[in-house]
Enzyme design. Structure first.
Site, PDB file in Angstrom:
ATOM      1  N   THR A   1      68.588  50.255  69.004  1.00  0.00           N
ATOM      2  CA  THR A   1      69.214  49.165  69.765  1.00  0.00           C
ATOM      3  C   THR A   1      70.624  49.521  70.233  1.00  0.00           C
ATOM      4  OG1 THR A   1      67.940  47.594  68.477  1.00  0.00           O
ATOM      5  CG2 THR A   1      69.860  46.720  69.594  1.00  0.00           C
TER       6      THR A   1
ATOM      7  N   ASP B   1      63.060  54.959  69.340  1.00  0.00           N
ATOM      8  CA  ASP B   1      63.077  53.840  68.391  1.00  0.00           C
ATOM      9  C   ASP B   1      62.948  54.487  67.012  1.00  0.00           C
ATOM     10  OD1 ASP B   1      62.157  50.585  68.372  1.00  0.00           O
ATOM     11  OD2 ASP B   1      61.698  51.780  66.572  1.00  0.00           O
ATOM     12  N   SER B   2      63.696  53.999  66.056  1.00  0.00           N
ATOM     13  CA  SER B   2      63.727  54.722  64.779  1.00  0.00           C
ATOM     14  C   SER B   2      62.422  54.617  63.996  1.00  0.00           C
ATOM     15  CB  SER B   2      64.918  54.284  63.927  1.00  0.00           C
ATOM     16  OG  SER B   2      64.686  53.041  63.328  1.00  0.00           O
ATOM     17  N   SER B   3      61.495  53.787  64.431  1.00  0.00           N
ATOM     18  CA  SER B   3      60.178  53.779  63.772  1.00  0.00           C
ATOM     19  C   SER B   3      59.438  55.096  64.028  1.00  0.00           C
ATOM     20  CB  SER B   3      59.326  52.617  64.277  1.00  0.00           C
ATOM     21  OG  SER B   3      59.949  51.420  63.935  1.00  0.00           O
TER      22      SER B   3
ATOM     23  N   THR C   1      68.109  50.781  63.414  1.00  0.00           N
ATOM     24  CA  THR C   1      68.331  50.314  62.045  1.00  0.00           C
ATOM     25  C   THR C   1      67.074  50.404  61.173  1.00  0.00           C
ATOM     26  OG1 THR C   1      67.860  48.044  62.739  1.00  0.00           O
ATOM     27  CG2 THR C   1      70.166  48.707  62.674  1.00  0.00           C
ATOM     28  N   ASP C   2      65.891  50.353  61.817  1.00  0.00           N
ATOM     29  CA  ASP C   2      64.660  50.202  61.024  1.00  0.00           C
ATOM     30  C   ASP C   2      64.488  51.289  59.962  1.00  0.00           C
ATOM     31  OD1 ASP C   2      64.111  47.932  62.411  1.00  0.00           O
ATOM     32  OD2 ASP C   2      62.573  48.809  63.702  1.00  0.00           O
TER      33      ASP C   2
ATOM     34  N   THR D   1      69.701  50.096  51.867  1.00  0.00           N
ATOM     35  CA  THR D   1      68.387  49.573  52.240  1.00  0.00           C
ATOM     36  C   THR D   1      68.606  48.590  53.379  1.00  0.00           C
ATOM     37  OG1 THR D   1      67.510  49.774  50.013  1.00  0.00           O
ATOM     38  CG2 THR D   1      66.491  48.102  51.381  1.00  0.00           C
TER      39      THR D   1
ATOM     40  N   GLN E   1      60.558  47.205  42.184  1.00  0.00           N
ATOM     41  CA  GLN E   1      60.460  46.351  43.365  1.00  0.00           C
ATOM     42  C   GLN E   1      61.707  45.467  43.492  1.00  0.00           C
ATOM     43  OE1 GLN E   1      56.614  44.308  43.494  1.00  0.00           O
ATOM     44  NE2 GLN E   1      55.628  46.150  42.728  1.00  0.00           N
ATOM     45  N   CYS E   2      62.499  45.371  42.416  1.00  0.00           N
ATOM     46  CA  CYS E   2      63.784  44.649  42.478  1.00  0.00           C
ATOM     47  C   CYS E   2      64.834  45.585  43.060  1.00  0.00           C
ATOM     48  CB  CYS E   2      64.279  44.280  41.083  1.00  0.00           C
ATOM     49  SG  CYS E   2      63.290  43.070  40.263  1.00  0.00           S
TER      50      CYS E   2
HETATM   51  N1  ASP Z   1      63.493  49.030  66.387  1.00  0.00           N
HETATM   52  C1  ASP Z   1      64.886  49.393  66.463  1.00  0.00           C
HETATM   53  C2  ASP Z   1      65.038  50.772  65.827  1.00  0.00           C
HETATM   54  O1  ASP Z   1      65.081  50.893  64.634  1.00  0.00           O
HETATM   55  C3  ASP Z   1      65.725  48.388  65.791  1.00  0.00           C
HETATM   56  C4  ASP Z   1      67.201  48.685  65.795  1.00  0.00           C
HETATM   57  O2  ASP Z   1      67.701  49.602  66.381  1.00  0.00           O
HETATM   58  O3  ASP Z   1      67.911  47.928  65.164  1.00  0.00           O
HETATM   59  O4  ASP Z   1      65.087  51.735  66.527  1.00  0.00           O
END
Ligand code: ASP
Length: 346
Positions: free
Chosen positions: A15, A59-61, A91-92, A167, A279-280
């Site tokens: 983003t 996109d970071s995915s 951010t992802d 995280t 998981q915590c």
């Molecule tokens: N889907 C975006 C990414 O991780 C979200 C972001 O940048 O915040 O690339």
């Protein structure tokens, strides 16, 4: 700042690397000219700023170990020419990238600050400008000719955090990241206040090296009440699997079912490394504290202490990529590479 410091901005995507097109309002990757128009304040920083854009930005995915290598190589190739680096990243998966890059950049003595944004530049109330400006300030912060934060960090909203302790916690609020088990390295208000006690310094005196070896034969097994043996079995019998991150309950607990013990024990006997994380988010694994974790210990599962899932996965990939011998991987798992884990005091 004593001298005019130089910072390289490395735009990888996400983003923060996007802006609204004035023509149709759709989101498109920005170039430096557009960024400077959207943030004229960049000119006011007493820092010499250069930029490097990945092509394509993603996109970071879509991030994978090849991408981490690309980030680390870009830093290495430019290491001598800049005082600090800011990585603009989605951010992802930023917490995974910051963790992986922290393990790759060995003998690091300059700031590498990851940042991103919840809203693109140019959008009303965007957090991109503040995050970028503050990340640059951190990357250029030197005292007595020494960088204040010479480690891999993430800057978001008002906090500077150790990258491999973070995280992503929110898709909504501007404090997208949290470092649950390690104090923030700095807090930004009117001033950026550094907590120097918590900042990692490399004293090896060795030149920067990047370690590009990863083995991705890793799986995550998340426990839940009612989980079936067939599910556990199919994960543990994945062909080529070398390590599993076991996401357990609370302080490291698991169902006492005989079949779970049998499956886990059979897997460790086959040479699969199993690391227990909770998981915590807050706190640490204490195997043996409850009866429900005794079986895990007996099955050869080892503690991941207070590591994040992101740090555990990338640490395993890094160690497996570097060592074929499991006993070495096991030993290294019980050590901190660059501040990603709090080990119990014995
Ligand atoms: N889907 C975006 C990414 O991780 C979200 C972001 O940048 O915040 O690339």
């Amino acid at each position: 700042m004593d001298t005019k410091r130089s910072v390289l901005l490395i735009f990888t995507g996400g983003t923060i690397s996007m802006g609204e097109s004035p023509d149709n309002g759709s989101l498109a990757p920005l170039d430096m000219e557009a960024i400077q128009k959207l943030i004229p304040e960049l000119e006011m920083l007493p820092v010499s700023i250069s930029s490097y854009f990945f092509d394509p930005m993603i996109d970071s995915s879509d991030v994978d170990p090849e991408f981490w290598i690309k980030i680390s190589r870009t830093i290495q190739e430019n290491y001598d020419n800049y005082d600090g680096f800011v990585i603009l990243h989605g951010t992802d998966t930023m917490a995974y990238s910051a963790s992986a890059v922290s393990f790759m950049l060995q003998n690091l003595t300059k700031p590498v600050v990851f940042t991103g944004a919840q809203l693109p530049l140019g959008v009303l109330r965007s957090d991109a400008k503040e995050n970028l400006m503050s990340a640059i300030e951190v990357a250029a912060a030197y005292e007595d000719d020494e960088p204040i934060v010479p480690e891999v960090s993430i800057y978001f909203e008002d906090s500077l955090m150790r990258g491999n302790r973070t995280t992503k916690q929110s898709t909504e609020y501007f404090n997208a990241f949290e470092s649950y088990n390690y104090p923030a390295l700095a807090k930004a208000g009117v001033h950026i206040k550094y907590r120097t006690l918590y900042i990692h310094h490399d004293h090896s005196g060795l030149p920067l090296e990047i370690n590009t070896k990863f083995d991705t034969n890793v799986a995550i097994l998340t426990l839940f009440p009612g989980i079936k043996e067939t599910v556990v079995q199919s994960i543990l019998q994945t062909p080529g699997l070398r390590a599993v991150v076991l996401e357990s309950f609370g302080a490291g607990n698991a169902p006492r079912a005989e079949w779970l013990f049998r499956q886990l024990k059979a897997a460790t006997d086959r040479g699969i490394i199993i690391v227990n994380v909770s998981q915590c988010h807050i706190g640490t694994i204490e195997m043996g504290r409850y009866e429900t974790s005794l079986n895990l210990q007996k099955a050869g599962v080892q503690s991941g202490y207070d590591m994040t899932l992101e740090a555990t996965v990338t640490k395993l990939m890094h160690l497996l990529g570097n060592y074929d011998d499991n006993s070495v991987v096991n030993k290294k798992l019980q050590e901190s590479i660059c501040g990603e884990v709090t080990l119990p005091t014995r």
